[in-house]
Scaffold this motif. Structure first.
Motif, PDB file in Angstrom:
ATOM      1  N   ASN A 161       0.801  -1.217   0.000  1.00  0.00           N
ATOM      2  CA  ASN A 161       0.000   0.000   0.000  1.00  0.00           C
ATOM      3  C   ASN A 161       0.843   1.282   0.000  1.00  0.00           C
ATOM      4  O   ASN A 161       1.585   1.534   0.953  1.00  0.00           O
ATOM      5  CB  ASN A 161      -0.912  -0.014   1.232  1.00  0.00           C
ATOM      6  CG  ASN A 161      -2.027   1.000   1.112  1.00  0.00           C
ATOM      7  OD1 ASN A 161      -2.001   1.859   0.227  1.00  0.00           O
ATOM      8  ND2 ASN A 161      -3.006   0.908   1.985  1.00  0.00           N
ATOM      9  N   PRO A 162       0.725   2.124  -1.033  1.00  0.00           N
ATOM     10  CA  PRO A 162       1.473   3.396  -1.070  1.00  0.00           C
ATOM     11  C   PRO A 162       1.030   4.367   0.008  1.00  0.00           C
ATOM     12  O   PRO A 162       1.737   5.337   0.297  1.00  0.00           O
ATOM     13  CB  PRO A 162       1.139   3.961  -2.464  1.00  0.00           C
ATOM     14  CG  PRO A 162       0.618   2.807  -3.241  1.00  0.00           C
ATOM     15  CD  PRO A 162      -0.060   1.916  -2.260  1.00  0.00           C
ATOM     16  N   ASN A 163      -0.114   4.102   0.588  1.00  0.00           N
ATOM     17  CA  ASN A 163      -0.654   5.019   1.593  1.00  0.00           C
ATOM     18  C   ASN A 163       0.301   5.221   2.766  1.00  0.00           C
ATOM     19  O   ASN A 163       0.293   6.274   3.402  1.00  0.00           O
ATOM     20  CB  ASN A 163      -1.999   4.471   2.095  1.00  0.00           C
ATOM     21  CG  ASN A 163      -2.715   5.439   3.020  1.00  0.00           C
ATOM     22  OD1 ASN A 163      -3.098   6.525   2.602  1.00  0.00           O
ATOM     23  ND2 ASN A 163      -2.874   5.063   4.288  1.00  0.00           N
ATOM     24  N   LEU A 188       3.412   9.821  -0.297  1.00  0.00           N
ATOM     25  CA  LEU A 188       2.412   9.272  -1.221  1.00  0.00           C
ATOM     26  C   LEU A 188       0.994   9.242  -0.640  1.00  0.00           C
ATOM     27  O   LEU A 188       0.030   9.044  -1.388  1.00  0.00           O
ATOM     28  CB  LEU A 188       2.792   7.846  -1.652  1.00  0.00           C
ATOM     29  CG  LEU A 188       4.134   7.680  -2.376  1.00  0.00           C
ATOM     30  CD1 LEU A 188       4.323   6.224  -2.805  1.00  0.00           C
ATOM     31  CD2 LEU A 188       4.226   8.605  -3.579  1.00  0.00           C
ATOM     32  N   LYS A 209      -1.415  11.483  -2.331  1.00  0.00           N
ATOM     33  CA  LYS A 209      -1.485  11.372  -3.786  1.00  0.00           C
ATOM     34  C   LYS A 209      -2.451  10.251  -4.138  1.00  0.00           C
ATOM     35  O   LYS A 209      -2.958   9.546  -3.255  1.00  0.00           O
ATOM     36  CB  LYS A 209      -0.086  11.088  -4.363  1.00  0.00           C
ATOM     37  CG  LYS A 209       0.897  12.245  -4.170  1.00  0.00           C
ATOM     38  CD  LYS A 209       2.215  11.967  -4.850  1.00  0.00           C
ATOM     39  CE  LYS A 209       3.206  13.094  -4.626  1.00  0.00           C
ATOM     40  NZ  LYS A 209       2.732  14.383  -5.229  1.00  0.00           N
ATOM     41  N   THR A 210      -2.714  10.066  -5.428  1.00  0.00           N
ATOM     42  CA  THR A 210      -3.640   9.016  -5.862  1.00  0.00           C
ATOM     43  C   THR A 210      -2.974   8.166  -6.952  1.00  0.00           C
ATOM     44  O   THR A 210      -1.856   8.465  -7.401  1.00  0.00           O
ATOM     45  CB  THR A 210      -4.940   9.610  -6.446  1.00  0.00           C
ATOM     46  OG1 THR A 210      -4.681  10.133  -7.772  1.00  0.00           O
ATOM     47  CG2 THR A 210      -5.497  10.706  -5.564  1.00  0.00           C
ATOM     48  N   GLY A 211      -3.698   7.157  -7.361  1.00  0.00           N
ATOM     49  CA  GLY A 211      -3.197   6.273  -8.408  1.00  0.00           C
ATOM     50  C   GLY A 211      -3.026   6.948  -9.748  1.00  0.00           C
ATOM     51  O   GLY A 211      -2.511   6.340 -10.703  1.00  0.00           O
ATOM     52  N   VAL A 249       2.991   7.503  -7.486  1.00  0.00           N
ATOM     53  CA  VAL A 249       2.260   6.300  -7.063  1.00  0.00           C
ATOM     54  C   VAL A 249       2.376   5.230  -8.140  1.00  0.00           C
ATOM     55  O   VAL A 249       2.575   4.047  -7.853  1.00  0.00           O
ATOM     56  CB  VAL A 249       0.780   6.643  -6.784  1.00  0.00           C
ATOM     57  CG1 VAL A 249      -0.010   5.363  -6.507  1.00  0.00           C
ATOM     58  CG2 VAL A 249       0.683   7.604  -5.613  1.00  0.00           C
ATOM     59  N   GLN A 299      -8.030   4.992  -3.298  1.00  0.00           N
ATOM     60  CA  GLN A 299      -7.312   6.171  -3.800  1.00  0.00           C
ATOM     61  C   GLN A 299      -5.998   5.840  -4.521  1.00  0.00           C
ATOM     62  O   GLN A 299      -5.558   6.620  -5.362  1.00  0.00           O
ATOM     63  CB  GLN A 299      -7.011   7.126  -2.640  1.00  0.00           C
ATOM     64  CG  GLN A 299      -8.268   7.708  -2.027  1.00  0.00           C
ATOM     65  CD  GLN A 299      -7.957   8.808  -1.044  1.00  0.00           C
ATOM     66  OE1 GLN A 299      -6.874   8.834  -0.445  1.00  0.00           O
ATOM     67  NE2 GLN A 299      -8.895   9.714  -0.864  1.00  0.00           N
ATOM     68  N   HIS A 300      -5.384   4.728  -4.178  1.00  0.00           N
ATOM     69  CA  HIS A 300      -4.077   4.426  -4.760  1.00  0.00           C
ATOM     70  C   HIS A 300      -4.116   3.204  -5.680  1.00  0.00           C
ATOM     71  O   HIS A 300      -4.143   3.320  -6.898  1.00  0.00           O
ATOM     72  CB  HIS A 300      -3.042   4.209  -3.637  1.00  0.00           C
ATOM     73  CG  HIS A 300      -2.821   5.400  -2.769  1.00  0.00           C
ATOM     74  ND1 HIS A 300      -3.461   5.564  -1.560  1.00  0.00           N
ATOM     75  CD2 HIS A 300      -2.041   6.490  -2.935  1.00  0.00           C
ATOM     76  CE1 HIS A 300      -3.075   6.710  -1.018  1.00  0.00           C
ATOM     77  NE2 HIS A 300      -2.204   7.302  -1.841  1.00  0.00           N
ATOM     78  N   ARG A 301      -4.074   1.999  -5.078  1.00  0.00           N
ATOM     79  CA  ARG A 301      -3.905   0.759  -5.844  1.00  0.00           C
ATOM     80  C   ARG A 301      -5.063   0.502  -6.800  1.00  0.00           C
ATOM     81  O   ARG A 301      -4.859   0.154  -7.966  1.00  0.00           O
ATOM     82  CB  ARG A 301      -3.737  -0.416  -4.868  1.00  0.00           C
ATOM     83  CG  ARG A 301      -2.467  -0.326  -4.030  1.00  0.00           C
ATOM     84  CD  ARG A 301      -2.498  -1.276  -2.854  1.00  0.00           C
ATOM     85  NE  ARG A 301      -3.471  -0.865  -1.845  1.00  0.00           N
ATOM     86  CZ  ARG A 301      -3.676  -1.509  -0.712  1.00  0.00           C
ATOM     87  NH1 ARG A 301      -2.981  -2.606  -0.444  1.00  0.00           N
ATOM     88  NH2 ARG A 301      -4.561  -1.060   0.162  1.00  0.00           N
TER      89      ARG A 301
END
Length: 287
Positions: free
Chosen positions: A191-193, A198, A201-203, A208, A254-256
């Motif tokens: 998880n970049p969270n 990061l 930020k978002t995917g 990211v 929000q990311h992956r």
């Protein structure tokens, strides 16, 4: 100039399904429009011929006594130089009886089904005799009906363009999407969270993207996942599915999930599929 199709025929012969097919082809469709207002409706269409470029209306025995003025309506069309095509949907009595038996619906003429069919054939004869095309749906599957309509309407659309594919990213913490056909969990990706810089930020952000793509598990997963989706989509088209929603979820959405959804959308677009992309939870900031 608008393209106008008048859908008519026997109850249970496939008119409703035909309208759905026309709608999937991008037509503006109106079911059971009162004959008294058809001319006014067409005038509205003519004033906005871009929005109402392709129109299909359904006129059948539900119109009641006003059906006697159907031929007068055609005269109005000719006076206004409006091109139209009447498609009459028909089926054998035995097939109509079987379909009513399966759906347990009441015949619109309020008689027993067999009496309703007999009466409806007499009433609908005034349209049957002026129809440009008659489609007997007795032995047609939905897929075959779709092909027939696309040929009659001169719609050149590949199977890939017929299927409306929606790709949706979401966060499991906010619940599963209700309208998803396929749901895939990408929470196995690191998880970049929790990576400095990061979290907010978002995917969609480059940082990211790079963080996720450098994970070997992701590239292996995406190659298999994208090929699996590509392999199965023709089957959905063959089964006449016109809409398909693929939902991809991670913890907060929000990311992956966002990055994977973006990547899958790009992949399918490169394969000439019609794709809509939606990030359901990307604007939430409580994680």
């Amino acid at each position: 100039m608008i393209k106008l199709y008048i859908i008519s025929g026997m109850s249970g012969a496939g008119k409703s399904q035909a309208l759905k097919i026309f709608e999937d082809f991008g037509f503006v469709c109106v079911d059971n429009i009162p004959i008294q207002i058809v001319a006014d409706f067409i005038d509205i269409c003519l004033k906005d011929s871009i929005r109402y470029k392709n129109v299909a209306i359904s006129v059948d025995s539900r119109a009641g006594k006003s059906l006697t003025s159907f031929k007068d309506l055609l005269i109005v069309f000719k006076k206004k130089n409006i091109g139209y095509k009447i498609i009459f949907f028909n089926a054998t009595d035995s097939v109509l009886l079987r379909r009513y038996s399966e759906t347990r619906r009441r015949h619109p003429l309020g008689k027993s089904v067999s009496e309703g069919i007999k009466l409806e054939r007499k009433i609908m004869d005034r349209i049957f005799t002026v129809a440009d095309e008659i489609i007997d749906t007795s032995d047609l599957t939905i897929g075959e009906l779709k092909k027939v309509i696309s040929m009659l309407a001169d719609i050149c659309q590949s199977g890939k363009q017929y299927l409306n594919t929606s790709i949706l990213s979401f966060g499991y913490k906010y619940g599963l999407p209700n309208d998803a056909d396929i749901v895939y969990d990408v929470r196995f990706i690191t998880n970049p969270n929790y990576v400095h810089g990061l979290k907010f930020k978002t995917g969609r952000d480059e940082a990211v993207r790079k963080y996720i793509e450098k994970q070997k598990e992701f590239s292996v997963f995406f190659n298999i996942f994208s090929k699996l989706i590509e392999t199965t989509l023709p089957g959905y088209i063959k089964e006449s599915k016109s809409h398909l929603t693929i939902a991809i979820g991670c913890t907060g959405g929000q990311h992956r999930s966002v990055f994977t959804a973006e990547k899958l959308a790009g992949f399918l677009k490169s394969k000439k599929y019609k794709v809509k992309l939606n990030h359901r939870d990307i604007l939430r900031h409580d994680n």
